[in-house]
Design an enzyme around this catalytic site. Sequence first.
Site, PDB file in Angstrom:
ATOM      1  N   ASP B 317       0.853  -1.175   0.000  1.00 21.63           N
ATOM      2  CA  ASP B 317       0.000   0.000   0.000  1.00 21.63           C
ATOM      3  C   ASP B 317       0.888   1.223   0.000  1.00 21.63           C
ATOM      4  O   ASP B 317       1.907   1.241   0.685  1.00 21.63           O
ATOM      5  CB  ASP B 317      -0.852   0.024   1.273  1.00 21.63           C
ATOM      6  CG  ASP B 317      -2.109  -0.776   1.077  1.00 21.63           C
ATOM      7  OD1 ASP B 317      -2.588  -0.827  -0.070  1.00 21.63           O
ATOM      8  OD2 ASP B 317      -2.596  -1.363   2.057  1.00 21.63           O
ATOM      9  N   ASP B 354      -6.258  24.285  12.580  1.00 17.44           N
ATOM     10  CA  ASP B 354      -6.576  23.107  11.761  1.00 17.44           C
ATOM     11  C   ASP B 354      -5.836  21.893  12.329  1.00 17.44           C
ATOM     12  O   ASP B 354      -4.611  21.845  12.299  1.00 17.44           O
ATOM     13  CB  ASP B 354      -6.127  23.398  10.316  1.00 17.44           C
ATOM     14  CG  ASP B 354      -6.543  22.283   9.371  1.00 17.44           C
ATOM     15  OD1 ASP B 354      -6.985  21.221   9.862  1.00 17.44           O
ATOM     16  OD2 ASP B 354      -6.419  22.476   8.149  1.00 17.44           O
ATOM     17  N   THR B 387     -14.983  20.023   5.002  1.00 17.01           N
ATOM     18  CA  THR B 387     -16.046  19.042   4.788  1.00 17.01           C
ATOM     19  C   THR B 387     -15.993  18.591   3.350  1.00 17.01           C
ATOM     20  O   THR B 387     -15.421  19.267   2.481  1.00 17.01           O
ATOM     21  CB  THR B 387     -17.449  19.651   5.038  1.00 17.01           C
ATOM     22  OG1 THR B 387     -17.686  20.653   4.056  1.00 17.01           O
ATOM     23  CG2 THR B 387     -17.564  20.236   6.427  1.00 17.01           C
ATOM     24  N   GLN B 389     -18.370  18.512   1.402  1.00 18.00           N
ATOM     25  CA  GLN B 389     -19.200  19.387   0.547  1.00 18.00           C
ATOM     26  C   GLN B 389     -18.438  20.660   0.157  1.00 18.00           C
ATOM     27  O   GLN B 389     -18.324  21.003  -1.009  1.00 18.00           O
ATOM     28  CB  GLN B 389     -20.501  19.778   1.249  1.00 18.00           C
ATOM     29  CG  GLN B 389     -21.549  18.668   1.256  1.00 18.00           C
ATOM     30  CD  GLN B 389     -21.224  17.633   2.317  1.00 18.00           C
ATOM     31  OE1 GLN B 389     -20.763  17.967   3.409  1.00 18.00           O
ATOM     32  NE2 GLN B 389     -21.437  16.350   1.988  1.00 18.00           N
ATOM     33  N   MET B 392     -13.144  22.796   1.466  1.00 14.59           N
ATOM     34  CA  MET B 392     -12.176  23.791   1.919  1.00 14.59           C
ATOM     35  C   MET B 392     -12.314  23.939   3.429  1.00 14.59           C
ATOM     36  O   MET B 392     -13.290  23.486   4.019  1.00 14.59           O
ATOM     37  CB  MET B 392     -12.417  25.129   1.224  1.00 14.59           C
ATOM     38  CG  MET B 392     -13.770  25.745   1.525  1.00 14.59           C
ATOM     39  SD  MET B 392     -13.987  27.339   0.751  1.00 14.59           S
ATOM     40  CE  MET B 392     -14.433  26.919  -0.886  1.00 14.59           C
TER      41      MET B 392
END
Lengths: 556, 695
Positions: B317, B354, B387, B389, B392
């Site tokens: 992997d 973050d 997210t 969606q 960003m």
Amino acid sequence: MLQIALTLAIFLLAVIPAGTYMYHIAAGEKTFGDPFFDRVDQGIYRLCRIDRRGMGWKEYMGNLVLTNGVMILMGYFLLRFQGRLFLNPNGAAGMGPVLSLHTVISFMTNTNMQHSFGEEGLSHLSQMLVVIFMMFTSAATGYGACMALCRGFAGKREDVGNFYEDMVRVTTRLLLPGSLVIGLALVWQGVPCTFGGNVTVETVTGSFQDIALGPVAALESIKHLGTNGGGFFSANGASPLENPTIISNLLELFSMMLLPAACVLTFGKMASKGKQGRAIFAAMAILFLAGLALCYGSEMAGNPRLAQAGLQGPGSYEGKEVRFGIDQSALFTAATSAFTTGSVNNMHSTLTPLGGMVPMLHMMMNCVFGGMGTGLMNMMMYVVLTVFICGLMVGRTPEYLGKKIEGREMRLVVLVLVLHPLLILGFSAAGAVLPAGMETLANRDFHGFSEILYEFSSAAANNGSGFEGLEDNTGFWNITTGIVMLLGRYVSLAAQLAVAGSLLAKRRVKASAGTMPTDNGLFTVLLVFIVYIFAGLTFVPALALGPVAEHLTLWF
Amino acid sequence: MERKMSDRQEKTRLLTKDIFKSSLLGAVKKMDPRYMLGTPVMFVVEVGAVLALLLTVAPTALGDSPQAVEEQNLRLYNGIVCGLLFLTVLFANFAESVAEGRGKAQAASMKKTRQDTGARLLGPDGKETAVSASLLKRGDVVLVKAGEVIPGDGEVIEGIASVDESAITGESAPVTREAGTDFSSVTGGTTVVSDWLKVEITSQPGESFLDKMISLVEGASRQKTPNEIALNTLLTALTVIFLLVVATLYPFALYAGVRLPASAMIALLVCLIPTTIGGLLSAIGIAGMDRVTRFHVIAMSGKAVEACGDVDTMILDKTGTITFGNRLAADFYPVGGKKKEDLIDYAVLSSLYDPTPEGKSTAELGRGMGTRVGEMEGEEPEFLPFTAQSKMSGVNLKSGVRIRKGAAEAIKEMVRAEGGSIPEDLDSVVSEISGWGGTPLVVAADHEIYGVIYLKDTVKPGLAERFQRLRDMGIKTIMCTGDNPLTAATIAKEAGVDGFLAECRPEDKIEAIKKEQAEGKLVAMTGDGTNDAPALAQADVGLAMNSGTSAAKEAANMVDLDSDPTKILEVVEIGKQLLITRGSLTTFSIANDVAKYFAIIPAMFTLVVPQMQVLNIMRLATPMSAILSALIFNAVIIPCLIPIAMRGVKYRPMSAEKLLLKNMGIYGLGGILSPFIGIKLIDLLTAPVLELLGI
């Protein structure tokens, strides 16, 4: 020396096309005589209702044994009743049961050990329908088994081939035409070939002598081409009627060396890596040259006692034909034992101790080119062994030509490797202590022991030559060597074919840089070592009490 | 990684006092002939020893003449032979016991964790009952609270907790176990450190992972591997051949007029049969397993370790094995004429809160490049996490500035929507970074685009060399990744793998394995997730991570306790080393026979052929001292080789041909020469002693 080198050089040139030709025969590819031979073959297939589908190893072996068994029975009855049959100008009587059995086994197993006196004991019919016939069929059998083994190892097809097709194709395309050519050449050199009986001639001294004649050239050609070795005369290739000139000698030498050596190259082609065949060929060649060197050197050194008495010329000429000299005698001795033909052009018993050890050693190794097909088959067992031991040392479970060598293969390989010394040493032990063996010895010393050892080595290796000096036409020798020849031939063949069958059934693994190469000089050297170590470790003590002891007492 | 391996090996001494003591006892216990039958070679030696004992008590029992017994002091001589033979057997048994002892020592430390613990069994109604852990069956559900030991192997069905697995892995840092994830399996004997877990037990009593490990390590459930069986066949055949050689030698010698003393024949037989490898064979196998275990990998069978040596292709992997698995910031690229400093500042600002590896590494890189943003004390900006969606993430500063970083398309769309302009060079920078295999993160403040963060998948250091070594060994590496082909190609090039599978789904992995296998190759792979299980089962060597699901562990034939996927490389080397050790010692053992012949044959036949002394090239003192010296060498070589059997022969990856040449030189040629020297030296020592004893 130069003579030997030239002979071998010519031999090398001839082997390569022979190997290709045999590959074409085995693979069913085009050969030059196809238009003619195909028609002959088709006729035979139709006549014998031969189904030419591929066989598994068991079926192949089964048919081989069955066919050979039928031939043994036919041969046996022919010998028993030859006295009442035709083509018997010299009035040979029917042969006794034990000797008959020994003789047919001997010829069917490609051994050609003769305890009978060829020119006196056999009618012309027996010479042709038993001796010559079996010389063809036993050679074809050996070739067939070998090709089946090669197909198994090469793993290019699902089956190991068809026994009957192999027998027919090699007989019509190689053995018959080859023998015809060689036979005619021998006739040109003065070898007789006739249905007539013995002639009685007045010799120069005024006495009368019976000269035995018969289909000699016909026998002589296939005898060598098929590595059979049984002589028309008991003096075999030393007799001037079998082997009259240096040219006939060379012809016989070439023809016996050609096919066993070519088999190796055929295998190389079949594995579609010519190099694989060349590596094995080189190993065999090294073993052969080493033996030849020892034999030649020892014969040239001669016998120190005779030298002291001022009775020796250059080298030991005792028991050799002057027309061949030491060069051709040593070469013939080394070749006939390496290629397990068993014809002789000199008396092996009168070789110097170490010179006489060479043929013994060759028969004990039984893989120095070896007999028609069987030599390669034996060598393949050593190849598997080498791959197994050395393969581990590169850190992979051992593999050969992409097939893993595992427990089952090893069991079969060691069966073959144990069988050979078991037959030789086991029976020699019996011969050395039982009165039935001891009484037949001409010498009750180390040399006598060599006689016993030689006889059983010859039988087990299906060689057939005798050390002589042994009064061997007795119940003891006929029965024991008969058993040894049978086991040495058929048990080995079955086990070897089983190895091939077992490998054939395996998943192929791909070679990589981590795989042990089996096609280079290193492998050749390792193979030679393994053969020497195994044969050496097995037979050294016996040889020490035979030829080695004789040599040491002679020289020190 | 390599250093780690050698460190571990140095740490473990070959022989501790305890192991020595228990091995001595074990060696004697193993003399039981029923046990000895398992190794035919050593069984023959034992039978020889018993015969020699008989000859010591009654020297004429096997046909030796009373006169010879008197003259040559045969009784004492036979006694010495008998002692040496028993010693040979004992040495061989000792080797096996030491290997087992080392395994047992490992197991003992594991066993400590298996003390019977209590368990809270949850009934179907949720009622708790206290039971003994040893009574738990498959399907039982237990509750484990912080500070408690997990009573058996199982799957977490509810809860999340940190678990201390040091009892099994030796790693002290706790790991997280959570229901419904790839990290849902727990091992009995480990301890929950915080929170609680509801665990469904997946193993029957006595069959837990730990139980299996212990029995494997102890060597109790050891089965002979196919290669071992094949080698044993060869050794047995050699024994039969030499039995034949020696048995027929007696009549041969009789013919020559000499009655060989029975003890000399026994001695010859024992010297010739491959006692060295016969005595060490099982020790090599056990030690091979042990080496793997010491490396914190549990092999489910010896066969699995052996198969490692044969591996042709490794499917690895990308994430976690070849790269660290996280995309880390590598550089900043301003666009539209913006200053790099500004870009760095905004990038760092957007990443301060973050928690993702991408964000952390951006902040770290920014600081390293001298950002002017300090810790924002007092200010608690609103953090918008990434997210699927929005594609960003970013912060809204108190000052009202909205900083965003994210996928190029998403940011561009946002900026356009807010009426901002897109710098002309943005697209080219973005596609350039993609071309390198990196991930471009576009940074915007309000509706202005400042530039791009270059996120890079970082290849673990030293891997390129490792893969080169594998290539030298003939092993091909294939990288599997879910990345697009462009990214995959870049990483593949950087890591130096031989091939890659991009946009790879689990079923593609199986296809890749099958394809390699169809070409006749043996495939190894590592995996952890449930969806890796079929591929692990399909591969010839499957190494599952201990952190992975129990399905993956069941399907694999090896489990790495440290969950370090790169270990497969070492395991392959250990597998090879095991086979090499076996082959080398076999070669050594057989090669030894040459010298032994030169010692014994002249000694045996000197009586009847005095000229045989010519062959006594070692110039050994007397026939008796020659035979005894060979026998002593034969016995002593076994303990001398125990260290090699335990540690394995030195192995450096190189081409098969070089390896063969090297090992043949050391063990083949060395095997022929060393006994000449050894036997001569022993003879120099024993000859005077024997003279004193009147032999």
